[in-house]
Each structure stands twice: as C-alpha cells, then as structure tokens.
Scaffold this motif. Structure first.
Motif, PDB file in Angstrom:
ATOM      1  N   UNK A 142       6.896  -5.791   7.572  1.00  0.00           N
ATOM      2  CA  UNK A 142       8.114  -5.013   7.263  1.00  0.00           C
ATOM      3  C   UNK A 142       8.657  -4.366   8.533  1.00  0.00           C
ATOM      4  N   UNK A 143       7.755  -3.768   9.307  1.00  0.00           N
ATOM      5  CA  UNK A 143       8.189  -3.152  10.561  1.00  0.00           C
ATOM      6  C   UNK A 143       8.824  -4.191  11.474  1.00  0.00           C
ATOM      7  N   UNK A 164      13.212  -4.063   5.199  1.00  0.00           N
ATOM      8  CA  UNK A 164      12.043  -3.694   4.381  1.00  0.00           C
ATOM      9  C   UNK A 164      11.788  -4.750   3.310  1.00  0.00           C
ATOM     10  N   UNK A 203      -0.703   3.445   4.898  1.00  0.00           N
ATOM     11  CA  UNK A 203       0.185   3.431   6.071  1.00  0.00           C
ATOM     12  C   UNK A 203       1.434   2.625   5.819  1.00  0.00           C
ATOM     13  N   UNK A 204       1.305   1.533   5.078  1.00  0.00           N
ATOM     14  CA  UNK A 204       2.469   0.692   4.770  1.00  0.00           C
ATOM     15  C   UNK A 204       3.542   1.491   4.051  1.00  0.00           C
ATOM     16  N   UNK A 220      11.158   4.436   7.263  1.00  0.00           N
ATOM     17  CA  UNK A 220      12.333   3.606   7.566  1.00  0.00           C
ATOM     18  C   UNK A 220      13.461   3.880   6.574  1.00  0.00           C
ATOM     19  N   UNK A 244       8.777  -7.480   3.425  1.00  0.00           N
ATOM     20  CA  UNK A 244       7.754  -7.499   2.383  1.00  0.00           C
ATOM     21  C   UNK A 244       7.491  -8.934   1.930  1.00  0.00           C
ATOM     22  N   UNK A 277       0.303 -13.054   4.808  1.00  0.00           N
ATOM     23  CA  UNK A 277      -1.019 -12.643   4.376  1.00  0.00           C
ATOM     24  C   UNK A 277      -1.790 -13.853   3.844  1.00  0.00           C
ATOM     25  N   UNK A 291      12.339  -5.118  10.222  1.00  0.00           N
ATOM     26  CA  UNK A 291      13.283  -4.040  10.522  1.00  0.00           C
ATOM     27  C   UNK A 291      13.636  -4.055  12.007  1.00  0.00           C
ATOM     28  N   UNK A 326       5.143   3.985   6.289  1.00  0.00           N
ATOM     29  CA  UNK A 326       6.083   3.307   7.186  1.00  0.00           C
ATOM     30  C   UNK A 326       7.391   2.987   6.463  1.00  0.00           C
ATOM     31  N   UNK A 376      -4.075  -1.141  13.308  1.00  0.00           N
ATOM     32  CA  UNK A 376      -4.490  -2.103  12.294  1.00  0.00           C
ATOM     33  C   UNK A 376      -5.204  -1.438  11.119  1.00  0.00           C
ATOM     34  N   UNK A 377      -5.878  -0.324  11.412  1.00  0.00           N
ATOM     35  CA  UNK A 377      -6.641   0.319  10.348  1.00  0.00           C
ATOM     36  C   UNK A 377      -5.717   0.896   9.277  1.00  0.00           C
ATOM     37  N   UNK A 378      -4.567   1.381   9.753  1.00  0.00           N
ATOM     38  CA  UNK A 378      -3.686   2.071   8.814  1.00  0.00           C
ATOM     39  C   UNK A 378      -2.731   1.121   8.094  1.00  0.00           C
ATOM     40  N   UNK A 379      -2.438  -0.006   8.733  1.00  0.00           N
ATOM     41  CA  UNK A 379      -1.389  -0.883   8.176  1.00  0.00           C
ATOM     42  C   UNK A 379      -1.954  -2.233   7.760  1.00  0.00           C
ATOM     43  N   UNK A 380      -1.392  -2.762   6.664  1.00  0.00           N
ATOM     44  CA  UNK A 380      -1.757  -4.116   6.264  1.00  0.00           C
ATOM     45  C   UNK A 380      -0.809  -5.102   6.928  1.00  0.00           C
ATOM     46  N   UNK A 415       1.318  -6.809   5.499  1.00  0.00           N
ATOM     47  CA  UNK A 415       2.641  -6.636   4.903  1.00  0.00           C
ATOM     48  C   UNK A 415       3.399  -5.493   5.576  1.00  0.00           C
ATOM     49  N   UNK A 416       2.698  -4.415   5.850  1.00  0.00           N
ATOM     50  CA  UNK A 416       3.349  -3.296   6.539  1.00  0.00           C
ATOM     51  C   UNK A 416       3.836  -3.705   7.913  1.00  0.00           C
ATOM     52  N   UNK A 459      -1.293  -3.258  -0.457  1.00  0.00           N
ATOM     53  CA  UNK A 459      -0.647  -2.360   0.494  1.00  0.00           C
ATOM     54  C   UNK A 459      -1.578  -1.216   0.854  1.00  0.00           C
ATOM     55  N   UNK A 460      -1.593  -0.885   2.126  1.00  0.00           N
ATOM     56  CA  UNK A 460      -2.344   0.291   2.552  1.00  0.00           C
ATOM     57  C   UNK A 460      -1.432   1.505   2.515  1.00  0.00           C
ATOM     58  N   UNK A 476       3.980 -11.016   2.541  1.00  0.00           N
ATOM     59  CA  UNK A 476       3.100 -11.606   1.529  1.00  0.00           C
ATOM     60  C   UNK A 476       2.737 -13.036   1.930  1.00  0.00           C
TER      61      UNK A 476
END
Lengths: 352, 175, 126
Positions: free
Chosen positions: B110-111, B145, C7-8, C15, B149, B156, B114, C11, B100-104, B106-107, C4-5, B153
């Motif tokens: 997207x994952x 992706x 990491x996003x 991909x 996205x 979020x 995909x 990622x 969670x720290x690295x990704x928002x 939105x990220x 966006x971070x 949004x």
C-alpha cells in the motif's frame, strides 16, 4: 560489484536516451497557443495546438489585419473604398482576395434571390451603425437609397481582376461576408503550418479546424438571442466546420434610450432591419465564407424560405430561432446538437 | 544463486512485469483520473526487493520503464512511470528492510502504491509546469491504498510460492 | 484480521488522514483550479489581475483610452459600470462571475475576462 556496474550501465544509457527524447518531445506545447486581437471591428481569438502554433497564430492575425485594410469600406485607401468612389465612373483593379469575396457575394446574391446583397452600402452608411452617430433615416430617404441597391450592378472582369459599380452613388459593404472569408484564409494558414487542431473566433464567427487534440469534437455554444451573453440556446459539436450566427441582438442602435431597437442586418428589399420572424440564424458549413453569407441570407429570408435554401445545399446545417422561441434544427444535426434552453422557454423542432 | 541464474531470473521478472502492465490496460478504469492504475507491475518490484535486494529492484524498474516506453509509450510516459516506479521502490525497500516487524507485505504494498502515485504526480507538476494537478493528490492517495491492498494480496501469495520454489530449488542443487 | 499487521492499519490511517488534510486545505485555501482571477487587458497588454475571491468591499477604477471605461469590482464579480464607447456592449455584458466569462470593448481595445476554461463549451458563436 564489477558485475553490477556493468549491469547498470545498460539501463542508465537507456534512461538517458529516454530523457533526451523526452526533452525533445516536451518542446512541443501540449497547451494551446491563445491569442486575441482587435480587427475587422471586432474581437478575434485563436486557440491553436501544434508545434508551430505560435507562428501560425501570429500569421493569421497579420493576415486578418491585411484583409481588413483591403476590404473595409471605412478604411481610407482600401480597395473597396476606391471601388465605391469610382461607382458609375469606371472600374478599379482589385487584389485577388477582394475580387474573390465580391464574386462570391454576387453568387450568394443570386442564390438568395437578392436577400443577401452587398450593395446595401449606401443604406448602411445612412443608418450609421457602428459610427456612434446612428439614426433612423426618413422613409423617403430610405426609398431613394433602396433604388441603388442591386447586386446585379456589380461588374466583374475575372481575367483582369477589375470590378466596378454600374451607377453613381452605389456602394458595396462586405460586412456580411469578409469575416467569413478571413476564416477560410486562416484555415489555409493553419494547414500550411501543419496545424491539425485549432479554433478561431472572429467576432462570433467560429471556425473549427480538425477536432480537439484529444480527438473529441469542438463544442460550440450558440448564443441565446434573448439571454445574457454567454448563455446558450444549444451546443453543437463540430469537426472541421465553420459555425456562423446572424442575430438581431448582437449589434443594434437605440436612438432613444429604452426605445425601439434597430439591429444592423438590413433587408435589401425594405431598407429597414430585417424582420422575417427569425431572431437568430446559425449556419454550420464546410467553408466559413459560405456559412457567413448564408447566415445573413437565411436571417433575412426567414424560416420557410431560409430552410428551403439550406435544404437545397449539400453539407449545410442550420439552427434557426424564431420570435416565438421556437428553435428549428436541420436533420443533419440530430446527433451533434444539444439543446440547453428548455428551461428558458425554448421549444425545439427538428426539420427535414 | 549463480550470476547467470540471477540475470535470467531478473530478465524473466522484467518481462513478467511488462506482461502485467499490458494485461492491466485491458482492465477498464473505474475512475476517470489520468494515471489511476492498478499497478500490477508493483507486484514484481516487491518480489525483487524481497528476494534480490534494493539494487536489483531499481534495475528491474528502470529496464521495465525504458522498455515499455520504447514499445508502447514515449518519453513522457517513461518519465511518468520512472518517477513513480523509483519512488515506490525506495519507499518499499526502506519499509521492508527497516520496519518489517511492524508491517506486512500488504502494508508495504500500500505504501508503495501511494508513493508510486505521488511520484507520478510530482512528475506531472514538473512536466506541465502547473501546480493545479495537485488537486488530484487526495484522490490518488486513497486510490493508492486501494490498489496497493489488491496488489499486496497478490504479492503475498506469490512470495509464498516463490519462497517454496526457492527452497525446493536449493534442495535440488544439494542433491 | 490475520493478514494485516497493526502497522499496516496505522500506515493506511496515516495516509488517509493526509489525503483528508490535503483536500481540506484545498477547500480552505483554494488552489489554481477554483480561483477566479479577473484579467484586464488593453491592446494586448495585461493591465491588472484581480483575485475576485479576495476582494473586500467594492472598488471602482478607470481604464483610460480612446473611450474611458469605469470598472467595478466586488467580491466574486467584476463588470464595466460605465463606458464612453458608442456601442455599450461591454456594459450590457453585465457582471462577470464564472471562469471563462468575458466583457469585451472593441472601440477601447480592452478585454476583461475571468481566467480559466468554460466547462460546457469550447467556443461560442453569436
């Protein structure tokens, strides 16, 4: 935790139910069954969709083989061979299939003013198409055999299914109509098996049942009579139609290598390969036997008389190609025909 | 949150997801690829992961797939959507709880999109018994992706609203 | 970009990279959709399958039967070079190069075709 287990049981049951349903549904092949075979002196290919596609395709192949055995002149013991042997000497009993085809042949003989005539048998035999011993007969031989050609000499007794030929030496050749009949029989078999989508090709005679499984029409390419095999003068989109072509390019003999070519569609008026100015005649009709007989008739009749014949009939469309590379298309094909030979010098003309 | 409360909320979310899937069918498909969808229902899946947890998210996905298969599609549709739905839920949950720290949001979305597409593709390979559909993989990855996205949004904004609502809900209860 | 971070982006980039790698590998190694497999069938039985894109040099071999045929294979194409049959339709068909192309010899009961659908038509009348 207890609560959770209960809660999960419902969706799990649903999931299992869904999976079971899926398993049933998946047995239905969504890919077509494709079968090829050699019958009636040509290649037959089928593309059949639906649950009993495999069974239906096998039955169609068997049925075509049976019809071949009944109707081919050169098959010893066939009904038509016996009919020819008894020419001028009496009648023979025919099966319902042969009888129907012969009766229909007479009808198209009348309709085409004798241009379509299945009694060209003696001429076909003398020319020797498809035998490997083809030759151009002498003019007086052709003249002599021409006197034997007359569809009105076919005697039919509908009640007893008896048929005969009036004069000795006469012979019937169903080459221009038997494949067409086989197409109609096949459609009957498909329908009996509940098939809604199939495409059958009997040596260039295409019979399209229904539309493609996705609901779009079948796209049938019309061979470019002067191009390589598999190149098209146009593509016609059809649903529930037979598409049959007669042309001067498909089967011919070349007595001297590189010399004059003689194609296999004989004009009953001259005894020589038809030379009406058409090099290809494609008929699109509801029934395959009709399309087959008409394509031969129109090819022999030529552009003007052929067009008149087509226009006198309901639900029949045509694509006719002349020697000077003009492609005539009947009005009913306006939406469904796509030209594809402009670059090769073909000119497209809409008629009627 | 009491149990009943939770069940009602989850049921509501399932119906929301189905409505979103339904609305989605009215959006014309810009790319002629089977299985290319915006995946609006993924928004709901994300909210459930964030506010209810992994187990409930799986529950919601399974029920949604089963219901829409019964109502609109068929068993094949069920397998397709389940394969995509479960895989994306797993991927999003792992990312949410571990990274969670690295990704928002939105990220993660997207994952998830995909993964959803990849899951459907695997289902297609198994069902059709042909590997040739794998040629869609690159397009579907990129498509994921983009759609991820867009839905990200939305998620979020919605999760902000949800958080606010839950806070006020909590205050109400304290009163 | 505030929403966006880092990491996003990583990622997404990963991909996208995978997608590129996969599509590149399809181009290099080919897949079921673009391969041209010539199938030689006689009397309904598959006799040989040849991946035309992997042929090197020129190979000829004989198909036995009532009317023996001489088949010639080169990279990306196959044809009936000679045939003992009377009509010679298979020889005149020439080289087969595209998916869906076929050469048929009725007397010998053989079909040589490149697997796959013709894209522009479903069937053909001739």
């Amino acid at each position: 935790m207890k609560f959770k287990a209960k809660c999960l049981s419902l969706p799990l049951t649903l999931a299992l139910l869904g999976a079971a349903l899926a398993a049933c549904r998946l047995q239905m092949p969504r890919e077509p069954v494709k079968k090829q075979g050699f019958h009636m002196g040509t290649i037959i290919s089928q593309e059949v969709y639906g649950e009993s596609a495999d069974k239906a395709a096998d039955e169609v192949m068997k049925e075509i083989a049976r019809l071949e055995a009944e109707m081919t002149v050169t098959k010893p013991g066939s009904e038509i061979e016996r009919l020819n042997q008894m020419a001028g000497r009496g009648t023979v009993k025919l099966g319902p299939d042969s009888f129907y085809v012969l009766k229909t042949a007479v009808r198209y003989g009348e309709m085409s003013g004798g241009s379509f005539d299945v009694t060209v048998g003696p001429l076909v035999k003398t020319w020797g198409f498809f035998t490997g011993k083809a030759r151009v007969p002498a003019p007086d031989e052709i003249r002599r055999l021409l006197s034997l050609v007359d569809y009105r000499d076919i005697l039919l007794d509908e009640k007893k299914l008896l048929a005969g030929l009036a004069r000795e030496g006469q012979a019937v050749d169903l080459g221009g109509i038997a494949k067409g009949y086989a197409g109609d029989v096949a459609v009957g078999i498909y329908k009996r098996h509940g098939i809604k989508s199939a495409c059958l090709n009997i040596g260039g005679n295409v019979v399209a049942l229904g539309s493609k499984p996705d609901g779009s029409p079948w796209r049938i390419g019309i061979q470019d009579p002067r191009g390589e095999k598999g190149s098209y003068v146009g593509v016609v989109k059809v649903v529930d139609k037979a598409v049959v072509t007669s042309g001067d390019y498909e089967r011919f003999i070349e007595p001297e290598k590189g010399g004059k070519r003689y194609h296999h569609i004989l004009d009953p008026a001259t005894g020589y390969p038809a030379d009406s100015g058409l090099i290809s005649a494609t008929i699109i009709a509801d029934s395959s036997i009709e399309a087959d007989a008409l394509s031969t008739s129109v090819f022999i009749l030529g552009l003007d008389k052929g067009m008149k014949l087509i226009e006198s009939l309901n639900g029949v469309e045509a694509v006719l190609v002349t020697k000077d590379k003009k492609v005539y298309i009947t009005g009913g094909l306006k939406e469904s025909f796509t030209a594809s030979g402009e670059k090769k010098g073909y000119e497209y003309i809409e008629k009627g | 949150m009491i149990k009943l409360h939770r069940i009602v909320l989850l049921a509501l979310l399932v119906s929301q997801a189905m409505v979103l899937s339904f609305i989605e069918t009215f959006i014309p498909n810009p790319v002629p690829i089977p299985g290319f969808k915006l995946g609006l229902a993924n928004i709901v899946t994300m909210l459930v992961i964030f506010f209810f947890g992994f187990g409930d998210a799986v529950l919601v996905v399974v029920v949604r797939c089963a219901l829409s298969a019964i109502l609109f599609g068929g068993p094949v549709v069920f397998i397709f959507s389940l394969a995509g739905g479960i895989l994306s839920t797993v991927v999003m949950s792992v990312l949410y709880y571990r990274m969670r720290e690295m990704l928002s949001i939105i990220g993660i979305s997207m994952a998830g999109a995909v993964a959803h597409n990849a899951g459907q593709l695997v289902a297609a390979v198994v069902l059709m018994g042909t590997l040739s559909v794998f040629s869609y993989l690159p397009v579907l990855l990129i498509a994921g992706l983009v759609t991820g996205f867009i839905t990200g949004v939305c998620s979020r904004q919605l999760s902000k609203a949800f958080q606010k609502w839950r806070r006020s809900e909590g205050q109400n209860r304290e009163k | 970009m505030s929403i966006l971070k880092k990491g996003d982006l990583l990622l997404a980039a990963a991909i996208a990279l995978i997608a590129l790698a996969v599509s590149w590998s399809f181009k290099v190694f080919g897949n079921g959709d673009t391969a041209r497999i010539a199938v030689i069938k006689q009397k309904g039985r598959v006799i040989r399958r040849i991946d035309l894109d992997r042929v090197t040099g020129s190979e000829t071999f004989e198909l036995k039967g009532d009317y023996p045929q001489l088949i010639q294979v080169e990279k990306g194409r196959i044809r009936v070079a000679e045939a003992g049959c009377p009509d010679q339709v298979c020889v005149e068909t020439g080289w087969l190069t595209k998916r869906g192309d076929a050469a048929v010899c009725v007397p010998n009961g053989t079909i040589i075709e490149i697997e796959g659908e013709k894209s522009e038509v479903d069937d053909a009348t001739y």
